[in-house]
Scaffold this active site. Structure first.
Site, PDB file in Angstrom:
ATOM      1  N   ASP A  52       0.853  -1.196   0.000  1.00 30.38           N
ATOM      2  CA  ASP A  52       0.000   0.000   0.000  1.00 30.38           C
ATOM      3  C   ASP A  52       0.883   1.239   0.000  1.00 30.38           C
ATOM      4  O   ASP A  52       1.564   1.533   0.978  1.00 30.38           O
ATOM      5  CB  ASP A  52      -0.884   0.018   1.252  1.00 30.38           C
ATOM      6  CG  ASP A  52      -1.800   1.239   1.250  1.00 30.38           C
ATOM      7  OD1 ASP A  52      -2.815   1.207   0.537  1.00 30.38           O
ATOM      8  OD2 ASP A  52      -1.477   2.236   1.939  1.00 30.38           O
ATOM      9  N   TYR A  57       3.102   9.722   0.045  1.00 30.18           N
ATOM     10  CA  TYR A  57       4.184   9.164   0.864  1.00 30.18           C
ATOM     11  C   TYR A  57       5.551   9.384   0.203  1.00 30.18           C
ATOM     12  O   TYR A  57       6.576   9.043   0.800  1.00 30.18           O
ATOM     13  CB  TYR A  57       3.978   7.657   1.120  1.00 30.18           C
ATOM     14  CG  TYR A  57       2.635   7.250   1.676  1.00 30.18           C
ATOM     15  CD1 TYR A  57       1.792   8.171   2.282  1.00 30.18           C
ATOM     16  CD2 TYR A  57       2.183   5.938   1.591  1.00 30.18           C
ATOM     17  CE1 TYR A  57       0.546   7.806   2.766  1.00 30.18           C
ATOM     18  CE2 TYR A  57       0.939   5.558   2.085  1.00 30.18           C
ATOM     19  CZ  TYR A  57       0.120   6.510   2.661  1.00 30.18           C
ATOM     20  OH  TYR A  57      -1.109   6.135   3.136  1.00 30.18           O
ATOM     21  N   LYS A  86      -2.341   6.096  -4.496  1.00 32.23           N
ATOM     22  CA  LYS A  86      -3.484   6.989  -4.234  1.00 32.23           C
ATOM     23  C   LYS A  86      -3.300   8.364  -4.869  1.00 32.23           C
ATOM     24  O   LYS A  86      -2.177   8.869  -4.963  1.00 32.23           O
ATOM     25  CB  LYS A  86      -3.659   7.159  -2.711  1.00 32.23           C
ATOM     26  CG  LYS A  86      -3.631   5.845  -1.942  1.00 32.23           C
ATOM     27  CD  LYS A  86      -3.942   6.009  -0.462  1.00 32.23           C
ATOM     28  CE  LYS A  86      -3.688   4.707   0.284  1.00 32.23           C
ATOM     29  NZ  LYS A  86      -2.333   4.591   0.847  1.00 32.23           N
ATOM     30  N   HIS A 119      -7.441   9.538  -2.220  1.00 31.24           N
ATOM     31  CA  HIS A 119      -6.875   9.503  -0.864  1.00 31.24           C
ATOM     32  C   HIS A 119      -7.793  10.145   0.178  1.00 31.24           C
ATOM     33  O   HIS A 119      -7.849   9.721   1.317  1.00 31.24           O
ATOM     34  CB  HIS A 119      -5.519  10.239  -0.884  1.00 31.24           C
ATOM     35  CG  HIS A 119      -4.555   9.785   0.160  1.00 31.24           C
ATOM     36  ND1 HIS A 119      -3.202   9.713  -0.055  1.00 31.24           N
ATOM     37  CD2 HIS A 119      -4.728   9.381   1.439  1.00 31.24           C
ATOM     38  CE1 HIS A 119      -2.597   9.285   1.039  1.00 31.24           C
ATOM     39  NE2 HIS A 119      -3.498   9.082   1.963  1.00 31.24           N
TER      40      HIS A 119
HETATM   41  P1  NAP Z   1       0.045   1.267  12.040  1.00 33.65           P
HETATM   42  O1  NAP Z   1       0.295   0.224  11.033  1.00 33.65           O
HETATM   43  O2  NAP Z   1      -1.168   1.203  12.889  1.00 33.65           O
HETATM   44  O3  NAP Z   1       1.255   1.363  13.067  1.00 33.65           O
HETATM   45  C1  NAP Z   1       2.576   1.545  12.676  1.00 33.65           C
HETATM   46  C2  NAP Z   1       3.388   1.745  13.962  1.00 33.65           C
HETATM   47  O4  NAP Z   1       3.334   0.577  14.777  1.00 33.65           O
HETATM   48  C3  NAP Z   1       4.819   2.059  13.715  1.00 33.65           C
HETATM   49  O5  NAP Z   1       5.217   2.998  14.688  1.00 33.65           O
HETATM   50  C4  NAP Z   1       5.512   0.714  13.935  1.00 33.65           C
HETATM   51  O6  NAP Z   1       6.825   0.944  14.408  1.00 33.65           O
HETATM   52  C5  NAP Z   1       4.645   0.093  15.005  1.00 33.65           C
HETATM   53  N1  NAP Z   1       4.587  -1.367  14.884  1.00 33.65           N
HETATM   54  C6  NAP Z   1       4.413  -2.081  13.744  1.00 33.65           C
HETATM   55  N2  NAP Z   1       4.374  -3.400  13.994  1.00 33.65           N
HETATM   56  C7  NAP Z   1       4.530  -3.537  15.324  1.00 33.65           C
HETATM   57  C8  NAP Z   1       4.587  -4.662  16.183  1.00 33.65           C
HETATM   58  N3  NAP Z   1       4.456  -5.889  15.716  1.00 33.65           N
HETATM   59  N4  NAP Z   1       4.768  -4.430  17.515  1.00 33.65           N
HETATM   60  C9  NAP Z   1       4.905  -3.172  17.992  1.00 33.65           C
HETATM   61  N5  NAP Z   1       4.838  -2.071  17.226  1.00 33.65           N
HETATM   62  C10 NAP Z   1       4.666  -2.253  15.892  1.00 33.65           C
HETATM   63  O7  NAP Z   1       0.056   2.739  11.391  1.00 33.65           O
HETATM   64  P2  NAP Z   1       0.112   3.427   9.967  1.00 33.65           P
HETATM   65  O8  NAP Z   1       1.448   3.344   9.356  1.00 33.65           O
HETATM   66  O9  NAP Z   1      -0.486   4.773  10.165  1.00 33.65           O
HETATM   67  O10 NAP Z   1      -0.925   2.589   9.067  1.00 33.65           O
HETATM   68  C11 NAP Z   1      -0.544   1.501   8.240  1.00 33.65           C
HETATM   69  C12 NAP Z   1      -0.583   1.868   6.766  1.00 33.65           C
HETATM   70  O11 NAP Z   1      -1.854   2.386   6.411  1.00 33.65           O
HETATM   71  C13 NAP Z   1       0.373   3.008   6.365  1.00 33.65           C
HETATM   72  O12 NAP Z   1       1.710   2.575   6.295  1.00 33.65           O
HETATM   73  C14 NAP Z   1      -0.226   3.439   5.055  1.00 33.65           C
HETATM   74  O13 NAP Z   1       0.165   2.523   4.030  1.00 33.65           O
HETATM   75  C15 NAP Z   1      -1.712   3.327   5.344  1.00 33.65           C
HETATM   76  N6  NAP Z   1      -2.318   4.627   5.767  1.00 33.65           N
HETATM   77  C16 NAP Z   1      -3.293   5.169   4.960  1.00 33.65           C
HETATM   78  C17 NAP Z   1      -3.889   6.377   5.305  1.00 33.65           C
HETATM   79  C18 NAP Z   1      -4.947   6.973   4.410  1.00 33.65           C
HETATM   80  O14 NAP Z   1      -5.323   8.146   4.624  1.00 33.65           O
HETATM   81  N7  NAP Z   1      -5.447   6.241   3.451  1.00 33.65           N
HETATM   82  C19 NAP Z   1      -3.510   7.046   6.486  1.00 33.65           C
HETATM   83  C20 NAP Z   1      -2.545   6.448   7.292  1.00 33.65           C
HETATM   84  C21 NAP Z   1      -1.967   5.233   6.934  1.00 33.65           C
HETATM   85  P3  NAP Z   1       8.131   0.354  13.615  1.00 33.65           P
HETATM   86  O15 NAP Z   1       8.040   0.810  12.189  1.00 33.65           O
HETATM   87  O16 NAP Z   1       9.267   0.958  14.363  1.00 33.65           O
HETATM   88  O17 NAP Z   1       8.037  -1.138  13.758  1.00 33.65           O
END
Ligand code: NAP
Length: 282
Positions: A52, A57, A86, A119
């Site tokens: 994704d 990004y 997106k 997006h």
């Molecule tokens: P997330 O996946 O909820 O959380 C990521 C965080 O959790 C990072 O700080 C990561 O740290 C930590 N983490 C990951 N795996 C872990 C584990 N097994 N144990 C402990 N901590 C862990 O947050 P997100 O990046 O916001 O969301 C995921 C994806 O959704 C994004 O990468 C993006 O592709 C997409 N997204 C889309 C939108 C939209 O508007 N459409 C908005 C936000 C995000 P480390 O990296 O240090 O492991």
């Protein structure tokens, strides 16, 4: 079956027949480009086939480079992959969206994109942008099309003006932001809901209920949150830049959360938004 096989095989068919989407994808919202490419390579090695990314990004080139190296090395075929990008807010409008897609596609270095999403529901221009996405799908430039951060109100508006139903709505979703009404609506309209920030960006991984449920299944809190979304029928896209966590986040197909434990997790809702909140987006 190995964890990697289970991850690769777990696919949810899209309603309009435009393929199937791997149920757990790799979120690539990683600020550093070098780290993005490295993490994407690890994710592909672990067995992730769904990536994704987004123009916003600034990582399409790095994700594209990781893909092209894996294809070049013969470890992956393009057809196995499901790549999402997106349309960013400043590129809305019919012509602007077509142009933005071309640039994204070029940066990714792909002949087609598996899923192209709006997006954010940008006021006034989103309908014109949706028309452009419909055209891109008609041309075969993207297989599936959808939206992100659309509430029931935004989806209702879109469906009122277009006969093409989005394949996907990607929204913030986890037990602390359990969007039940949106989930039911999408089930009824056959729109696949995708959970972003499924791990609450790490902010609720020490929640006592999550920890207790994790202990019951000898799983990590992150695995419990991913599994919770999967059992609600969502596609889930956790992000990590660390190899051991990327692997951990993929190992979610060898257990099932019981109905009582699902209910306990369901009750954690607190309308927690780690990212933007589209509720009042005009
Ligand atoms: P997330 O996946 O909820 O959380 C990521 C965080 O959790 C990072 O700080 C990561 O740290 C930590 N983490 C990951 N795996 C872990 C584990 N097994 N144990 C402990 N901590 C862990 O947050 P997100 O990046 O916001 O969301 C995921 C994806 O959704 C994004 O990468 C993006 O592709 C997409 N997204 C889309 C939108 C939209 O508007 N459409 C908005 C936000 C995000 P480390 O990296 O240090 O492991």
């Amino acid at each position: 079956m190995t964890a990697s096989d289970a991850l690769r095989r777990s696919r949810i068919p899209l309603a309009d027949g435009q393929g199937a989407i791997p149920a757990v994808g790799f979120g690539t919202l990683i600020p550093d480009p070098v780290a993005t490419k490295q993490a994407t390579k690890v994710a592909l090695e672990v067995g992730f086939r769904h990536l994704d990314c987004a123009e916003r990004y600034r990582n399409e080139e790095e994700v594209g480079a990781a893909i092209s190296e894996a294809i070049g090395a013969g470890t992956i075929r393009r057809e196995e992959l499901f790549v999402t990008t997106k349309l960013w807010n400043s590129d809305h409008g019919y012509e602007a969206a077509l142009h933005a897609f071309e640039k994204s596609q070029r940066r990714l270095g792909l002949g087609y994109v598996d899923l192209y999403l709006i997006h954010w529901p940008v006021s006034q221009l989103r309908d014109e942008s949706w028309r452009a996405l419909v055209e891109l799908q008609r041309r075969g430039s993207c297989r599936a099309i959808g939206v992100s951060n659309y509430t029931v109100r935004h989806l209702d508006e879109l469906l009122g003006g277009s006969s093409v139903v989005p394949d996907v709505d990607q929204v913030e979703f986890n037990p602390f932001l359990y969007q039940e009404e949106l989930l039911r609506y999408c089930e009824e309209k056959r729109i696949q809901l995708e959970a972003y920030s499924p791990l609450t960006r790490g902010h609720r991984l020490r929640d006592p209920v999550v920890l207790e449920v994790a202990k019951t299944y000898s799983k990590s809190p992150a695995q419990i949150l991913i599994r919770w979304s999967l059992q609600h029928g969502l596609v889930v896209i956790p992000k990590s830049a660390r190899p051991e966590r990327i692997k951990e986040n993929s190992e979610v197909f060898d257990f099932e959360i019981s109905a009582p434990d699902m209910s306990r997790l369901d009750s954690l809702g607190e309308n927690l938004h780690m990212d933007w909140d589209p509720t009042d987006a005009l």
